[in-house]
Write an enzyme that holds these catalytic residues in place. Structure first.
Site, PDB file in Angstrom:
ATOM      1  N   GLY A  37      50.086  28.212  41.736  1.00  0.00           N
ATOM      2  CA  GLY A  37      49.317  28.734  40.293  1.00  0.00           C
ATOM      3  C   GLY A  37      47.956  29.326  40.309  1.00  0.00           C
ATOM      4  O   GLY A  37      47.483  29.769  39.992  1.00  0.00           O
ATOM      5  N   GLY A  38      47.908  27.546  40.793  1.00  0.00           N
ATOM      6  CA  GLY A  38      46.479  27.022  40.955  1.00  0.00           C
ATOM      7  C   GLY A  38      45.960  27.280  39.258  1.00  0.00           C
ATOM      8  O   GLY A  38      46.037  27.209  38.954  1.00  0.00           O
ATOM      9  N   GLY A 181      26.857  29.861  31.797  1.00  0.00           N
ATOM     10  CA  GLY A 181      27.946  30.879  33.389  1.00  0.00           C
ATOM     11  C   GLY A 181      28.941  31.272  32.495  1.00  0.00           C
ATOM     12  O   GLY A 181      28.994  31.596  30.767  1.00  0.00           O
ATOM     13  N   VAL A 269      29.086  22.949  34.224  1.00  0.00           N
ATOM     14  CA  VAL A 269      28.091  23.362  35.228  1.00  0.00           C
ATOM     15  C   VAL A 269      28.451  23.661  36.430  1.00  0.00           C
ATOM     16  O   VAL A 269      27.834  23.665  37.295  1.00  0.00           O
ATOM     17  CB  VAL A 269      27.200  22.361  35.398  1.00  0.00           C
ATOM     18  CG1 VAL A 269      26.019  22.444  33.663  1.00  0.00           C
ATOM     19  CG2 VAL A 269      27.824  20.681  35.374  1.00  0.00           C
ATOM     20  N   ARG A 271      31.655  24.746  39.317  1.00  0.00           N
ATOM     21  CA  ARG A 271      32.622  24.069  40.441  1.00  0.00           C
ATOM     22  C   ARG A 271      32.459  23.912  41.623  1.00  0.00           C
ATOM     23  O   ARG A 271      31.602  24.603  42.004  1.00  0.00           O
ATOM     24  CB  ARG A 271      33.886  24.807  40.254  1.00  0.00           C
ATOM     25  CG  ARG A 271      34.434  25.365  38.800  1.00  0.00           C
ATOM     26  CD  ARG A 271      35.544  26.310  38.488  1.00  0.00           C
ATOM     27  NE  ARG A 271      36.952  25.976  39.391  1.00  0.00           N
ATOM     28  CZ  ARG A 271      37.915  24.338  38.426  1.00  0.00           C
ATOM     29  NH1 ARG A 271      37.372  24.314  37.604  1.00  0.00           N
ATOM     30  NH2 ARG A 271      38.477  24.138  39.331  1.00  0.00           N
ATOM     31  N   ASP A 310      37.836  29.443  46.420  1.00  0.00           N
ATOM     32  CA  ASP A 310      36.754  28.804  46.287  1.00  0.00           C
ATOM     33  C   ASP A 310      36.115  27.479  46.922  1.00  0.00           C
ATOM     34  O   ASP A 310      34.795  27.199  46.793  1.00  0.00           O
ATOM     35  CB  ASP A 310      36.910  27.661  44.982  1.00  0.00           C
ATOM     36  CG  ASP A 310      37.108  28.679  43.417  1.00  0.00           C
ATOM     37  OD1 ASP A 310      36.798  30.032  43.138  1.00  0.00           O
ATOM     38  OD2 ASP A 310      38.049  28.622  42.429  1.00  0.00           O
ATOM     39  N   HIS A 441      38.596  63.230  26.979  1.00  0.00           N
ATOM     40  CA  HIS A 441      37.896  63.139  25.303  1.00  0.00           C
ATOM     41  C   HIS A 441      38.666  62.686  24.550  1.00  0.00           C
ATOM     42  O   HIS A 441      40.007  63.207  24.276  1.00  0.00           O
ATOM     43  CB  HIS A 441      36.550  64.018  25.446  1.00  0.00           C
ATOM     44  CG  HIS A 441      35.941  63.875  24.220  1.00  0.00           C
ATOM     45  ND1 HIS A 441      35.546  63.008  24.152  1.00  0.00           N
ATOM     46  CD2 HIS A 441      36.394  64.757  23.132  1.00  0.00           C
ATOM     47  CE1 HIS A 441      34.616  63.344  22.682  1.00  0.00           C
ATOM     48  NE2 HIS A 441      35.519  64.374  22.007  1.00  0.00           N
TER      49      HIS A 441
END
Length: 454
Positions: A37-38, A181, A269, A271, A310, A441
């Site tokens: 899953g990290g 951030g 700050v 990764r 990442d 709507h």
């Protein structure tokens, strides 16, 4: 052991690609050092959103219940119970991932991976045993880790990262968040709702420097109304812990120095790509501090070796990692990719939410592109008024021919609304086509329709 594909890392970019590859008939070795899953599932997206929901419900009770005719006297908040709920949800989702990986074509290996040759990986388990795995194709999806400022006291007592914030059992009276951030603002919003006195210190001139400045400024104003203090254009120089366990955060802004007293400091700050220990140098895989260098198919400088998520530094979002993994797999299989990786929506789950996709006004202005901004406001939307969500706007940026270049939303359910525009951009729809599409709507979706028609 020989396989068709080795994937290093079982986060979104790793495990989802592994499942897709297995369904395509590839024999996959999936290597994970920690939990499947990290970061997203265990220490990032999911657990943070659990606390975001707690904060949203608590805030609604405190600010709206009376006007809705609901009496909520004696309302209290228990952080430990919220954390327990978060742990239970993470556990359920983790079990779901494990079930997905229980495929005959997937071999899940627990341990630390390292290249010993361009297409060979050595994995050391917790007992120190090593095994070798080889494959013609390898995908690196090792993720990222929290970054620290290179200042005195950055890793001292009283300073935590987002990982530790998700394990707190008490709400800090005074929280100083270093970094405006996505991560910093989400936790600032959460703990302000929980009762902390929150201060955010941001190095750039505005929070969310990657977002449209109009949205960032409006979000900062909204969060200030909720009691959060901001210092922008401010550089943190040091963090000192006193004998009374108070942290002194020293910063400089506009030529003057100042200090903030805090009971807890969140270092948010950014990764850094997790590349240490992978043995990239030994096999000639090029990388920098930003991440592993890849081409449009996520292939590295070594043929057959890819890097997604990442670790390549292109876009640090879980959904970006997933689709980068799909792009790499499509290249491996020789399939043509139809997913535009430059159209990636991003969301900040603050109160209110902020969402963006495509280009900002600043980027368009700097590049000299002609554009027109179309806006609609939550305060003029019937569904928003009935839900007590008057704060916010939708902004669509289009070129003179009506092509949608970007969208920026601040307000309730921005995380859901942004996808209508993201889909429109992905299939090449125009402003005219959105304008001619009937919306229910009353609904918040009419904000997109009204922006297009405005």
């Amino acid at each position: 052991m020989e396989a068709n594909l080795i994937i290093i890392g079982a986060g979104p970019g790793g495990y989802e690609t592994a499942v897709h590859a297995a369904k395509e008939g590839l024999q996959v070795v999936l290597i994970e050092e920690h939990k499947v899953g990290g970061t997203c599932l265990n220490e990032g997206c999911i657990p943070t959103k659990c606390l975001c929901h707690s904060a949203e419900v608590l805030s609604q009770i405190q600010t709206e219940a009376t006007s809705l005719g609901i009496n909520c006297e004696g309302v209290s908040f228990n952080l430990s119970q919220a954390i327990n709920r978060k742990n239970e949800i993470v556990g359920r989702l983790s079990a779901g991932v494990s079930t997905l990986l229980n495929h005959p074509n997937i071999c899940l290996v627990q341990g630390k991976a390292q290249f010993t040759a361009p297409h060979t990986i050595s994995v050391q388990n917790s007992d120190g045993e090593e095994n070798q795995y080889s494959a013609p194709h390898i995908i690196i999806a090792s993720g990222s880790e929290s970054r620290y400022l290179p200042i005195p006291g950055a890793k001292g007592p009283g300073v935590v990262t987002s990982t530790e914030m998700l394990r707190l059992t008490e709400v800090p009276k005074r929280l100083c968040v270093i970094g405006g951030g996505v991560i910093g603002l989400e936790f600032a919003s959460i703990y302000a709702a929980f009762g902390s006195e929150v201060t955010v210190v941001e190095y750039c001139k505005e929070i969310l420097p990657q977002f449209d400045k109009d949205i960032a400024k409006r979000l900062r104003t909204a969060l200030k109304k909720r009691g959060i203090t901001f210092y922008t254009d401010a550089a943190v120089r040091s963090i000192e812990s006193t004998e009374s366990n108070v942290s002194l955060v020293s910063y400089e802004t506009k030529g003057r120095s100042a200090q903030i007293e805090a009971d807890l400091v969140l270092m948010a700050v950014g990764r850094s790509p997790r590349t240490t220990g992978l043995g990239l140098e030994e096999v000639g895989i090029k990388y920098s501090q930003r991440g592993i260098v890849v081409d449009e198919n996520m292939q590295t400088s070594v043929a057959g070796v890819y890097a997604v998520g990442d670790v390549n530094g292109l876009c640090q979002l879980a959904h970006a990692a997933t689709f980068q993994g799909y792009r790499a797999l499509e290249h491996i299989l020789g399939h043509e990719s139809k997913t535009p990786l430059d159209i990636v929506p991003a969301v900040v789950f603050t109160l209110p939410e902020a969402a963006t996709v495509g280009l900002s006004e600043e980027t368009l202005t700097e590049s000299g592109q002609s554009y027109v901004a179309h806006k609609s406001f939550y305060r003029a939307n019937g569904r928003a008024l009935t839900a007590g969500a008057e704060e916010g706007l939708v902004k669509l940026l289009v070129n003179p021919e009506g092509k949608i270049l970007g969208a920026h939303i601040l307000g309730s359910h921005a995380a859901e609304l942004i996808h209508e525009v993201s889909l429109a951009m992905s299939i090449g729809s125009t402003l005219e086509q959105i304008k001619n599409s009937i919306h229910a709507h009353p609904s918040l979706s009419e904000l997109v329709l009204n922006a297009a028609a405005g």
